[in-house]
Enzyme design. Structure first.
Site, mmCIF file in Angstrom:
data_model
loop_
_atom_site.group_PDB
_atom_site.id
_atom_site.type_symbol
_atom_site.label_atom_id
_atom_site.label_comp_id
_atom_site.label_asym_id
_atom_site.label_seq_id
_atom_site.Cartn_x
_atom_site.Cartn_y
_atom_site.Cartn_z
ATOM 1 N N ASN A 32 0.824 -1.212 0.000
ATOM 2 C CA ASN A 32 0.000 0.000 0.000
ATOM 3 C C ASN A 32 0.857 1.259 0.000
ATOM 4 O OD1 ASN A 32 -2.350 -1.486 0.070
ATOM 5 N ND2 ASN A 32 -2.759 -1.155 2.225
ATOM 6 N N HIS A 84 -16.247 2.276 -14.463
ATOM 7 C CA HIS A 84 -15.958 1.571 -13.219
ATOM 8 C C HIS A 84 -17.090 0.638 -12.807
ATOM 9 C CE1 HIS A 84 -15.123 1.403 -8.727
ATOM 10 N NE2 HIS A 84 -13.957 1.081 -9.243
ATOM 11 N N TYR A 89 -11.556 -10.278 -1.817
ATOM 12 C CA TYR A 89 -12.352 -9.058 -1.718
ATOM 13 C C TYR A 89 -13.788 -9.426 -1.335
ATOM 14 C CZ TYR A 89 -8.788 -6.179 -4.105
ATOM 15 O OH TYR A 89 -7.644 -5.504 -4.446
#
Length: 712
Positions: A63, A458, A491
């Site tokens: 990250n 998206h 996820y």
């Protein structure tokens, strides 16, 4: 543990004293770092299985790499703007950069302390030793030397930093080892009496070696693991026998990863993406991490040969690229990793055979990763082989390199289906995979649409047209997550299989937009679609709750998001709070809203969950006078999502599924094990064992029970 140290307070946007006070907002950059701090908390938590804690260290490191490549690099570009131009930004990029680098320094120091003083001792307690050269026995040293000669030595190719090398190019995100050679010996000293030292650089061959770690032979219950770096350090003297002393240190460069693409209609977008990806590899240096033990002469030579300045230097540690801990060997110790959560069978979808008849009867909610993404690939494959299916349309935002979805679409093309694929080439860090499949599908005969000018696509949508009883019937899959088999295992997302014409007809309208590019404002009754009406419809839903609150009626909003950054939407939530609307926020990442502030956000609470899976779903709930409206969405509440992307929020219309979504959301609201407030303080940690709620584990148990009950 609180995020903020006593000398650190959230950076707020405020007007000058002479102006009317403006509602305070948290700085976006520091809010993101607060999220990464939550990841580090998981690495520090002794209740997390030990080898999983190492993975959280890897996530934190990965990250932070992306943060420097994107956000820090962007701020550094802003700093270079002219003073008058910078003044128009509203915030001083120099000040922002200084503040965030200060916080990054604190987090990196804590990261190193966690590794050295917490994780390494915990590994030793479990008889796992991460050893370096001084720790090796003579027998181990001989084994390492033999391993080096057989598996490593031929992979090495160091370059000399001398007058013949005019420029040193360092690859983005690669670890390099520097070699400082001194004390020439024997004939070498006689031949090169003027050369008393030498500096060399070499890329660490992690990929060619097959990983960053070397597992040494066990000794009884004791297990030994060594960094590949340390194997090379241990044996470096054999590479340079003409020098008496060899010092080895590590460096790593992160480059600017922003793609400066002009998204106009004309021009070849594919060519622009390819060009920009090549530039990414040679992009502006955002950060050079170096070992603080590195001799000054070596660091100076690196700076001279690369052109890197002091502003890009960041003191690191002996080791870089902790993301490589994703590949740390599990050593067969199952008690040191999470208990298995095998994907659950879906309670209402067929476990084998055809899915389309089941979707024709009713809607089905897919909860990833608790249930398998295979249902999605099965759906596409079934459509590809179904003679009654005439067309398949899909949006692809992040595609895995070995995409089963793309392969199913290729199969559909082969079987004569009209396949339309809207590929987003600007999905950061996934452009290459997306390009590969886009070209492959186009060559096979699919109609490939490379996004929309000035917008990112998206939304995650699949639409199938099937001939039934003399007319076409539409089937759709709408999701918060990507069509990606790899990320679907880690996820947490929701997807909806539906043939409800109220939804499928409007999904078809979104796909028509990709073809005709006509304004679709006013075309959607059930879907909330950006960039057309998503912002406006959300405002209207909030206004309705404000109106109820002002009448003294019960009014509430529950939002689960990855990020809440859009200033106008935050101000709207502040307005709702002050009108008496109860607002609960579940925010995983960035949130610029400050909850619980008198006169601004008294009725707003906020928490977020970081646990085994990455919370990725977005859910909007509005009280609506007792007849709740529940939307599941691809969109966060950020300016880019609401105004500059094609996003879709879809309502859950079937009462049974709406109740299911609410139950899963309520588990997250009740979580008192992995939930933190906006300042990273754990919520409800004093709860008795019987009252503990760990949302992700309880979600798995609930869906497992649901599956078994409906299977009877």
């Amino acid at each position: 543990m609180a995020l903020y140290s006593p000398d650190f307070t959230p950076m707020e946007k405020t007007e000058k004293k002479s102006a009317a006070p403006k509602p305070a907002l948290l700085n976006r950059e520091l809010s993101w770092l607060a999220f990464n701090r939550r990841v580090l908390q998981e690495a520090q938590n002794p209740q997390v299985p030990l080898l999983e804690r190492l993975k959280f260290m890897a996530i934190f490191s990965s990250n932070l790499d992306e943060y420097f490549k994107v956000r820090v690099a962007t701020l550094r570009r802003l700093v270079k703007l002219k003073k008058k131009t910078r003044a128009k930004l509203g915030e001083d990029p120099n000040e922002q950069l200084s503040n965030l680098l200060s916080e990054v320094g604190r987090q990196q120091e804590e990261f190193g302390d966690t590794f050295r003083n917490s994780l390494l001792p915990a590994l030793r307690d479990q008889h796992i030793h991460l050893v370096a050269e001084p720790d090796l026995s003579e027998e181990q040293r001989r084994w390492v030397q033999q391993y080096f000669e057989q598996h490593v030595q031929d992979l090495l190719s160091p370059a000399i930093l001398d007058d013949n090398l005019h420029h040193l190019f360092l690859k983005d995100q690669a670890v390099y080892l520097t070699f400082y050679l001194t004390e020439p010996t024997g004939e070498s000293r006689k031949k090169h009496h003027d050369e008393t030292e030498r500096v060399m650089v070499m890329e660490l061959p992690t990929k060619r070696h097959g990983g960053r770690f070397v597992q040494l032979p066990a000794e009884g219950d004791e297990r030994y693991v060594m960094f590949l770096d340390d194997v090379i350090r241990c044996c470096a003297h054999t590479l340079f026998p003409k020098f008496g002393k060899v010092q080895v240190h590590a460096i790593k460069l992160s480059r600017d990863a922003e793609l400066d693409i002009q998204e106009e209609v004309s021009g070849n977008l594919m060519a622009k993406i390819k060009s920009s990806l090549q530039k990414r590899e040679t992009g502006y240096p955002a950060r050079l991490l170096y070992d603080p033990a590195m001799p000054k002469q070596v660091l100076k030579a690196i700076m001279q040969k690369t052109g890197i300045g002091k502003d890009e230097l960041v003191e690191g540690s002996r080791y870089h690229n902790f993301r490589d801990f994703f590949g740390f060997p599990d050593l067969g110790l199952s008690h040191l990793v999470y208990e298995p959560h095998p994907p659950l069978p879906h309670p209402t979808l067929p476990r084998t055979g055809k899915m389309i008849p089941a979707i024709a009867e009713r809607d089905h909610l897919l909860n990833l990763p608790y249930q398998s993404f295979d249902y999605v690939t099965r759906f596409i494959t079934e459509a590809a082989l179904d003679p009654q299916v005439s067309s398949i349309s899909i949006t692809l935002y992040r595609v895995s390199s070995k995409s089963e979805v793309a392969k199913a679409l290729l199969k559909a093309v082969k079987h004569g289906k009209q396949v339309t694929v809207v590929v987003e080439l600007k999905a950061r860090f996934d452009e290459e995979s997306n390009m590969y499949w886009a070209e492959k599908l186009q060559k096979a005969g699919a109609n490939v649409i490379y996004g929309v000018p000035e917008l990112k696509v998206h939304s995650k949508m699949l639409l199938i047209t099937r001939a039934e009883e003399g007319h076409n019937r539409l089937y759709a899959y709408l999701s918060t997550g990507n069509f990606n088999e790899v990320t679907s295992r880690i996820y947490a997302d929701h997807g909806l299989f539906t043939s409800d014409p109220r939804l499928t007809g409007e999904v078809g309208e979104v796909f028509r937009y990709f073809q005709d590019r006509l304004d679709k404002t006013g075309q959607f009754e059930h879907l909330l679609v950006a960039p057309f009406e998503l912002r406006e419809r959300l405002n209207a839903l909030i206004d309705a709750e404000i109106k109820r609150a002002r009448k003294g009626e019960d009014a509430y909003i529950i939002l689960k998001l990855n990020a809440l950054q859009d200033e106008r939407m935050i101000l709207k939530l502040y307005e709702a709070s002050e009108a008496g609307v109860r607002i609960e926020l579940l925010i995983r990442g960035i949130s610029c809203l400050i909850p619980g502030r008198d006169g601004q956000s008294t009725n707003i609470s906020q928490r977020g969950i970081v646990d085994r899976y990455l919370e990725h779903a977005r859910i909007y709930v509005f009280g609506n006078g007792g007849d709740e409206k529940v939307y599941v969405a691809s969109s966060d509440w950020m300016a880019r999502n609401l105004d500059r992307r094609v996003e879709v929020a879809f309502p859950i219309l079937q009462p049974e599924l709406r109740a299911e979504v609410r139950h899963l959301l309520d588990l997250q609201r009740q979580d008192n094990v992995k939930s933190r407030d906006w300042q990273n303080n754990f919520v409800g940690q004093d709860a008795a064992e019987a009252g503990r709620v760990r949302a992700q584990f309880d979600t798995y148990a609930y869906l497992n029970k649901l599956s078994r009950r409906r299977a009877r």
